[in-house]
Design a protein around this motif. Structure first.
Motif, PDB file in Angstrom:
ATOM      1  N   GLU A 127       0.827  -1.198   0.000  1.00 33.81           N
ATOM      2  CA  GLU A 127       0.000   0.000   0.000  1.00 33.81           C
ATOM      3  C   GLU A 127       0.868   1.258   0.000  1.00 33.81           C
ATOM      4  N   ALA A 128       0.586   2.132  -0.943  1.00 36.22           N
ATOM      5  CA  ALA A 128       1.355   3.375  -1.073  1.00 36.22           C
ATOM      6  C   ALA A 128       0.437   4.454  -1.612  1.00 36.22           C
ATOM      7  N   TRP A 129       0.428   5.606  -0.935  1.00 34.20           N
ATOM      8  CA  TRP A 129      -0.437   6.721  -1.299  1.00 34.20           C
ATOM      9  C   TRP A 129       0.404   7.935  -1.680  1.00 34.20           C
ATOM     10  N   ALA A 130      -0.096   8.690  -2.649  1.00 29.29           N
ATOM     11  CA  ALA A 130       0.569   9.925  -3.060  1.00 29.29           C
ATOM     12  C   ALA A 130      -0.485  10.934  -3.483  1.00 29.29           C
ATOM     13  N   HIS A 131      -0.121  12.225  -3.414  1.00 28.56           N
ATOM     14  CA  HIS A 131      -0.972  13.291  -3.924  1.00 28.56           C
ATOM     15  C   HIS A 131      -0.507  13.627  -5.337  1.00 28.56           C
ATOM     16  N   MET A 132      -1.348  13.299  -6.309  1.00 29.34           N
ATOM     17  CA  MET A 132      -0.984  13.567  -7.701  1.00 29.34           C
ATOM     18  C   MET A 132      -2.231  13.490  -8.554  1.00 29.34           C
ATOM     19  N   ASP A 133      -2.155  14.040  -9.737  1.00 30.27           N
ATOM     20  CA  ASP A 133      -3.242  13.900 -10.688  1.00 30.27           C
ATOM     21  C   ASP A 133      -3.270  12.465 -11.204  1.00 30.27           C
ATOM     22  N   PRO A 134      -4.383  11.731 -11.071  1.00 26.31           N
ATOM     23  CA  PRO A 134      -4.411  10.325 -11.480  1.00 26.31           C
ATOM     24  C   PRO A 134      -4.114  10.110 -12.957  1.00 26.31           C
ATOM     25  N   VAL A 135      -4.625  10.985 -13.824  1.00 25.02           N
ATOM     26  CA  VAL A 135      -4.376  10.817 -15.251  1.00 25.02           C
ATOM     27  C   VAL A 135      -2.891  10.998 -15.561  1.00 25.02           C
ATOM     28  N   ALA A 136      -2.254  11.978 -14.909  1.00 26.76           N
ATOM     29  CA  ALA A 136      -0.825  12.190 -15.125  1.00 26.76           C
ATOM     30  C   ALA A 136      -0.016  10.972 -14.663  1.00 26.76           C
ATOM     31  N   LEU A 137      -0.389  10.407 -13.522  1.00 27.15           N
ATOM     32  CA  LEU A 137       0.346   9.241 -13.023  1.00 27.15           C
ATOM     33  C   LEU A 137       0.120   8.042 -13.934  1.00 27.15           C
ATOM     34  N   TRP A 138      -1.107   7.851 -14.393  1.00 29.06           N
ATOM     35  CA  TRP A 138      -1.372   6.748 -15.325  1.00 29.06           C
ATOM     36  C   TRP A 138      -0.539   6.899 -16.592  1.00 29.06           C
TER      37      TRP A 138
END
Length: 259
Positions: A127-138
């Motif tokens: 389990e790992a969480w981050a604050h980021m735009d999901p589309v950018a990370l995808w």
């Protein structure tokens, strides 16, 4: 017999200036995106019918479900194009970051790649969480994993872990590796395959750098134990949602359930 032209329509206005042409191109892009989204909707409906069909096996159903996931990501990309359409599209702010499960998103990308390639694509992570735009990370994960699968001989390893305030997404491959310029393979003369794919890798990694650096992340490239490239994406870690948050809205961090 005549043919249909694929170019944007010519426009004319009272003054015939560049503003009229810009407006015509903008309208053409909106109409084209409308038609693309319509076709995506058709694909989604057809795939959804296959998923629930009685004469489809489990393996085929899994592939179709992955196709549904891919089309939804494409729809999100089209929405971003809509949001950025306009004369100041290059100066628009980055989308607001969201708290997302990095390991879940990466698992989804890995699952799709496993169905699309004969390579062995392995995944480990917690389990790992981050604050980021999901589309950018995808987009970032897809670019890195796609590059790795293009050059790998037989195996790609993907790992997600939280380490000292950072979330690390690491992708290793057993291909020729990257040279000092980030595109030329190491260990002898370039093969034909490496020459063809070096430009794709360089372009993909440039996209990845821009995507994650805007959210405080960084990109590292080195040689891995398998002899190929190791690409590491580092993102500032975020705390997981507490029990009160999840109870208030069980889907608060599952952005894909809210198209």
């Amino acid at each position: 017999m005549g043919t249909l032209a694929a170019a944007a329509p010519r426009t004319s206005g009272p003054e015939g200036g560049p503003g009229a042409a810009l407006g015509g191109r903008s309208l053409w892009r909106r109409r084209l995106r409308h038609d693309i989204r319509h076709e995506l909707g058709t694909i989604i409906m057809l795939a959804s019918a296959v998923v629930v069909a009685d004469d489809v096996g489990d393996a085929s159903r899994a592939r179709v479900e992955q196709i549904l996931g891919e089309t939804r990501w494409l729809d999100h990309l089209l929405r971003r194009l809509d949001e950025g359409d306009g004369p100041d599209e290059d100066d628009r702010p980055l989308p607001r970051p969201e708290r997302i499960r990095v390991d879940d998103l990466t698992t989804e990308v890995v699952t799709g790649m496993r169905l699309a390639t004969p390579l062995e694509v392995c995944f480990t992570g917690g389990e790992a969480w981050a604050h980021m735009d999901p589309v950018a990370l995808w987009r970032a994960v897809r670019n890195v994993l796609d590059n790795a699968c293009r050059v790998a001989e037989g195996r790609v390893d993907v790992r997600v872990e939280a380490d000292q305030g950072w979330v690390v997404i690491q992708v290793d491959d057993d291909g020729p590796g990257f040279g000092a310029d980030g595109g030329a393979p190491q260990g002898g003369p370039e093969s034909g395959r490496a020459r063809r794919r070096g430009g794709l890798a360089s372009l993909g990694l440039g996209i990845v750098h821009d995507l994650i650096s805007g959210y405080g992340g960084s990109l590292e490239i080195r040689t891995c134990e398998m002899g190929g490239a190791r690409v590491r994406m580092l993102l500032p870690a975020a705390p997981p949602p507490d029990a009160d948050e999840q109870a208030a809205d069980p889907h608060a961090d599952d952005w894909r359930r809210h198209p």
